[in-house]
Design a protein around this motif. Sequence first.
Motif, PDB file in Angstrom:
ATOM      1  N   ILE A 211       0.850  -1.182   0.000  1.00 35.03           N
ATOM      2  CA  ILE A 211       0.000   0.000   0.000  1.00 35.03           C
ATOM      3  C   ILE A 211       0.890   1.237   0.000  1.00 35.03           C
ATOM      4  CG2 ILE A 211      -1.844   1.230   1.188  1.00 35.03           C
ATOM      5  CD1 ILE A 211      -2.631  -1.530   0.118  1.00 35.03           C
ATOM      6  N   SER A 212       0.618   2.165  -0.919  1.00 39.02           N
ATOM      7  CA  SER A 212       1.423   3.381  -1.018  1.00 39.02           C
ATOM      8  C   SER A 212       0.959   4.466  -0.051  1.00 39.02           C
ATOM      9  CB  SER A 212       1.376   3.935  -2.446  1.00 39.02           C
ATOM     10  OG  SER A 212       1.794   2.975  -3.383  1.00 39.02           O
ATOM     11  N   ALA A 213      -0.361   4.602   0.114  1.00 36.75           N
ATOM     12  CA  ALA A 213      -0.883   5.668   0.963  1.00 36.75           C
ATOM     13  C   ALA A 213      -2.345   5.404   1.295  1.00 36.75           C
ATOM     14  CB  ALA A 213      -0.743   7.022   0.272  1.00 36.75           C
ATOM     15  N   VAL A 214      -2.829   6.084   2.336  1.00 37.66           N
ATOM     16  CA  VAL A 214      -4.235   6.028   2.743  1.00 37.66           C
ATOM     17  C   VAL A 214      -4.698   7.457   2.982  1.00 37.66           C
ATOM     18  CG1 VAL A 214      -5.893   5.189   4.446  1.00 37.66           C
ATOM     19  CG2 VAL A 214      -3.936   3.769   3.816  1.00 37.66           C
ATOM     20  N   PHE A 215      -5.866   7.820   2.416  1.00 38.82           N
ATOM     21  CA  PHE A 215      -6.423   9.155   2.568  1.00 38.82           C
ATOM     22  C   PHE A 215      -7.823   9.048   3.180  1.00 38.82           C
ATOM     23  CE2 PHE A 215      -3.384   9.359  -0.873  1.00 38.82           C
ATOM     24  CZ  PHE A 215      -2.685  10.531  -0.617  1.00 38.82           C
ATOM     25  N   LEU A 216      -8.087   9.878   4.184  1.00 37.32           N
ATOM     26  CA  LEU A 216      -9.372   9.848   4.866  1.00 37.32           C
ATOM     27  C   LEU A 216     -10.198  11.085   4.517  1.00 37.32           C
ATOM     28  CD1 LEU A 216      -8.363   8.692   8.463  1.00 37.32           C
ATOM     29  CD2 LEU A 216      -8.548   7.352   6.367  1.00 37.32           C
ATOM     30  N   ALA A 217     -11.499  10.909   4.436  1.00 35.21           N
ATOM     31  CA  ALA A 217     -12.441  12.004   4.253  1.00 35.21           C
ATOM     32  C   ALA A 217     -13.615  11.785   5.198  1.00 35.21           C
ATOM     33  CB  ALA A 217     -12.908  12.091   2.799  1.00 35.21           C
ATOM     34  N   GLU A 218     -14.610  12.641   5.116  1.00 34.18           N
ATOM     35  CA  GLU A 218     -15.704  12.613   6.082  1.00 34.18           C
ATOM     36  C   GLU A 218     -16.502  11.320   6.045  1.00 34.18           C
ATOM     37  OE1 GLU A 218     -19.640  15.282   7.286  1.00 34.18           O
ATOM     38  OE2 GLU A 218     -18.388  15.839   5.579  1.00 34.18           O
ATOM     39  N   LYS A 219     -16.806  10.803   4.841  1.00 32.29           N
ATOM     40  CA  LYS A 219     -17.686   9.649   4.712  1.00 32.29           C
ATOM     41  C   LYS A 219     -16.991   8.392   4.190  1.00 32.29           C
ATOM     42  CE  LYS A 219     -21.613  12.686   3.697  1.00 32.29           C
ATOM     43  NZ  LYS A 219     -22.644  13.041   2.688  1.00 32.29           N
ATOM     44  N   HIS A 220     -15.755   8.514   3.751  1.00 33.89           N
ATOM     45  CA  HIS A 220     -15.071   7.388   3.119  1.00 33.89           C
ATOM     46  C   HIS A 220     -13.568   7.584   3.177  1.00 33.89           C
ATOM     47  CE1 HIS A 220     -16.614  10.189  -0.176  1.00 33.89           C
ATOM     48  NE2 HIS A 220     -15.355  10.524   0.023  1.00 33.89           N
ATOM     49  N   PHE A 221     -12.831   6.567   2.759  1.00 32.13           N
ATOM     50  CA  PHE A 221     -11.372   6.682   2.710  1.00 32.13           C
ATOM     51  C   PHE A 221     -10.843   5.987   1.462  1.00 32.13           C
ATOM     52  CE2 PHE A 221     -12.165   2.795   5.035  1.00 32.13           C
ATOM     53  CZ  PHE A 221     -11.158   1.916   4.664  1.00 32.13           C
ATOM     54  N   LEU A 222      -9.642   6.367   1.063  1.00 31.91           N
ATOM     55  CA  LEU A 222      -9.037   5.907  -0.180  1.00 31.91           C
ATOM     56  C   LEU A 222      -7.749   5.160   0.122  1.00 31.91           C
ATOM     57  CD1 LEU A 222      -9.592   6.436  -3.357  1.00 31.91           C
ATOM     58  CD2 LEU A 222      -7.686   8.035  -3.153  1.00 31.91           C
ATOM     59  N   ILE A 223      -7.598   3.982  -0.486  1.00 29.63           N
ATOM     60  CA  ILE A 223      -6.356   3.213  -0.382  1.00 29.63           C
ATOM     61  C   ILE A 223      -5.652   3.244  -1.736  1.00 29.63           C
ATOM     62  CG2 ILE A 223      -5.374   0.908  -0.063  1.00 29.63           C
ATOM     63  CD1 ILE A 223      -7.485   0.323   1.978  1.00 29.63           C
ATOM     64  N   VAL A 224      -4.383   3.625  -1.731  1.00 28.10           N
ATOM     65  CA  VAL A 224      -3.592   3.700  -2.958  1.00 28.10           C
ATOM     66  C   VAL A 224      -2.664   2.493  -3.010  1.00 28.10           C
ATOM     67  CG1 VAL A 224      -1.983   5.079  -4.330  1.00 28.10           C
ATOM     68  CG2 VAL A 224      -3.675   6.209  -2.867  1.00 28.10           C
ATOM     69  N   GLU A 225      -2.802   1.690  -4.082  1.00 27.82           N
ATOM     70  CA  GLU A 225      -1.978   0.507  -4.281  1.00 27.82           C
ATOM     71  C   GLU A 225      -1.198   0.676  -5.583  1.00 27.82           C
ATOM     72  OE1 GLU A 225      -4.788  -2.652  -4.460  1.00 27.82           O
ATOM     73  OE2 GLU A 225      -5.183  -2.671  -2.306  1.00 27.82           O
ATOM     74  N   TRP A 226       0.004   1.271  -5.464  1.00 26.18           N
ATOM     75  CA  TRP A 226       0.883   1.491  -6.613  1.00 26.18           C
ATOM     76  C   TRP A 226       0.244   2.391  -7.660  1.00 26.18           C
ATOM     77  CZ3 TRP A 226       5.924   1.069  -7.307  1.00 26.18           C
ATOM     78  CH2 TRP A 226       6.456   1.082  -8.596  1.00 26.18           C
ATOM     79  N   ASN A 227      -0.519   1.843  -8.607  1.00 24.68           N
ATOM     80  CA  ASN A 227      -1.172   2.650  -9.642  1.00 24.68           C
ATOM     81  C   ASN A 227      -2.697   2.534  -9.592  1.00 24.68           C
ATOM     82  OD1 ASN A 227      -1.283  -0.020 -10.555  1.00 24.68           O
ATOM     83  ND2 ASN A 227      -1.349   0.608 -12.691  1.00 24.68           N
ATOM     84  N   THR A 228      -3.211   1.972  -8.508  1.00 24.74           N
ATOM     85  CA  THR A 228      -4.643   1.737  -8.361  1.00 24.74           C
ATOM     86  C   THR A 228      -5.153   2.425  -7.108  1.00 24.74           C
ATOM     87  OG1 THR A 228      -4.419  -0.425  -9.435  1.00 24.74           O
ATOM     88  CG2 THR A 228      -6.427  -0.030  -8.170  1.00 24.74           C
ATOM     89  N   VAL A 229      -6.367   2.995  -7.186  1.00 23.51           N
ATOM     90  CA  VAL A 229      -6.995   3.594  -6.009  1.00 23.51           C
ATOM     91  C   VAL A 229      -8.336   2.920  -5.762  1.00 23.51           C
ATOM     92  CG1 VAL A 229      -5.833   5.818  -6.120  1.00 23.51           C
ATOM     93  CG2 VAL A 229      -7.890   5.456  -7.467  1.00 23.51           C
ATOM     94  N   LEU A 230      -8.628   2.627  -4.506  1.00 28.50           N
ATOM     95  CA  LEU A 230      -9.871   1.961  -4.106  1.00 28.50           C
ATOM     96  C   LEU A 230     -10.542   2.790  -3.028  1.00 28.50           C
ATOM     97  CD1 LEU A 230      -8.513  -1.696  -3.894  1.00 28.50           C
ATOM     98  CD2 LEU A 230      -9.872  -0.716  -5.756  1.00 28.50           C
ATOM     99  N   LEU A 231     -11.829   3.081  -3.217  1.00 32.08           N
ATOM    100  CA  LEU A 231     -12.577   3.886  -2.269  1.00 32.08           C
ATOM    101  C   LEU A 231     -13.464   2.986  -1.409  1.00 32.08           C
ATOM    102  CD1 LEU A 231     -13.037   6.969  -1.638  1.00 32.08           C
ATOM    103  CD2 LEU A 231     -15.164   6.735  -2.932  1.00 32.08           C
ATOM    104  N   TYR A 232     -13.369   3.123  -0.078  1.00 37.65           N
ATOM    105  CA  TYR A 232     -14.130   2.299   0.860  1.00 37.65           C
ATOM    106  C   TYR A 232     -14.940   3.183   1.799  1.00 37.65           C
ATOM    107  CZ  TYR A 232     -11.189  -1.737  -0.360  1.00 37.65           C
ATOM    108  OH  TYR A 232     -10.538  -2.764  -1.026  1.00 37.65           O
ATOM    109  N   SER A 233     -16.054   2.641   2.265  1.00 36.67           N
ATOM    110  CA  SER A 233     -16.780   3.273   3.361  1.00 36.67           C
ATOM    111  C   SER A 233     -16.110   2.853   4.667  1.00 36.67           C
ATOM    112  CB  SER A 233     -18.242   2.835   3.358  1.00 36.67           C
ATOM    113  OG  SER A 233     -18.347   1.474   3.741  1.00 36.67           O
TER     114      SER A 233
END
Length: 341
Positions: A211-233
């Motif tokens: 995992i390259s990075a994790v970003f948080l927001a109010e309702k969800h968060f984003l996981i960065v995997e090299w060249n892919t981003v996945l949005l989760y609740s």
Amino acid sequence: MRALSHLTSRHVIKSHTWHAHDNLTLVACWNPTNGLIVSGGEDCKYKVWDAAGHLLYSSNVGDHPVTAISWCHSSSSYFAVGSFNTIKLCDKNGWSHSMEKVNTGSIYSIAWSSDSTQVAMACSNGILLTGHVIDRRLEWDNYEATLIRRKVIEVREVANEVREVLEISDRVVHLEFGFNHLVVITPMQCHVYSVTNWNTPTIFNLKRSIISAVFLAEKHFLIVEWNTVLLYSYQGRLLGNPRWKGISSEPLYPACISLCADTLVIRSQNNEKLLHILEIPYNKPIVESQSHLHLHNVTQVALNYKGDRQLALIDVNKDLFLIAIRTTGSGRICKIGFTIF
């Protein structure tokens, strides 16, 4: 030999040189993600430079020459410095966050694990030394979370000194704290804790281990995997796999990714001047709504969380711009700061 000489003469490129150290320069490491260079020399200093040779940081004179330097892989936010009987962990700005004294002689080589949580060091006395990055501390509102051991996080509520100890099943690779949630990444799983309930986290398996990075927001968060981003609740449900025009297999640069409640901004992998702006609608596919082409390469971006949506960016010239984002296209662009070297 003539053919080799002819080939060399046709492929000469312009080089850029500068005086880096007062004595012999012993080691240097260039981070391809953030473009920064760190060097060490016999003058017992380590220094951080940008790619144009501008000095960003110079350490104080140490007791011994700097013999090894290495950027971490996945984060690009810190690096290790080795010298005689000493190993330091420094952030990308050059500041030393920890220093360990070891009885190994000079450290000649440093190698990071793929997830940047462990480091191996080759020492002059023949010892191969390994270490783990711990004691990372994050703050959110009245809470403070500290990785006190590889698999243990201590959460402290500052106002009343209430402490919670979270024991994780595997070593912690990433952790991010914000918007009343603590997101913990291990090599195989994601653990999501709420400040209202530390006992029963949401746990789900990850598709990839790096995992390259994790970003948080109010309702969800984003996981960065090299060249892919996945949005989760925060309940662990996959909300989407954002895509944009020109997506490639090149790695994404975390400093040029920003997330908020309804917008995601990502810098192009092939054009460092181009920003992709994606809308995050409720129960609909995440699509690119607009783009912004800057005059110079972009090095950092950030979205605001409140009020009308705005994007701040810093370019390679260290100039700061503010852009109003609208559904029909980018709004007014305002330059609000600059740096003189």
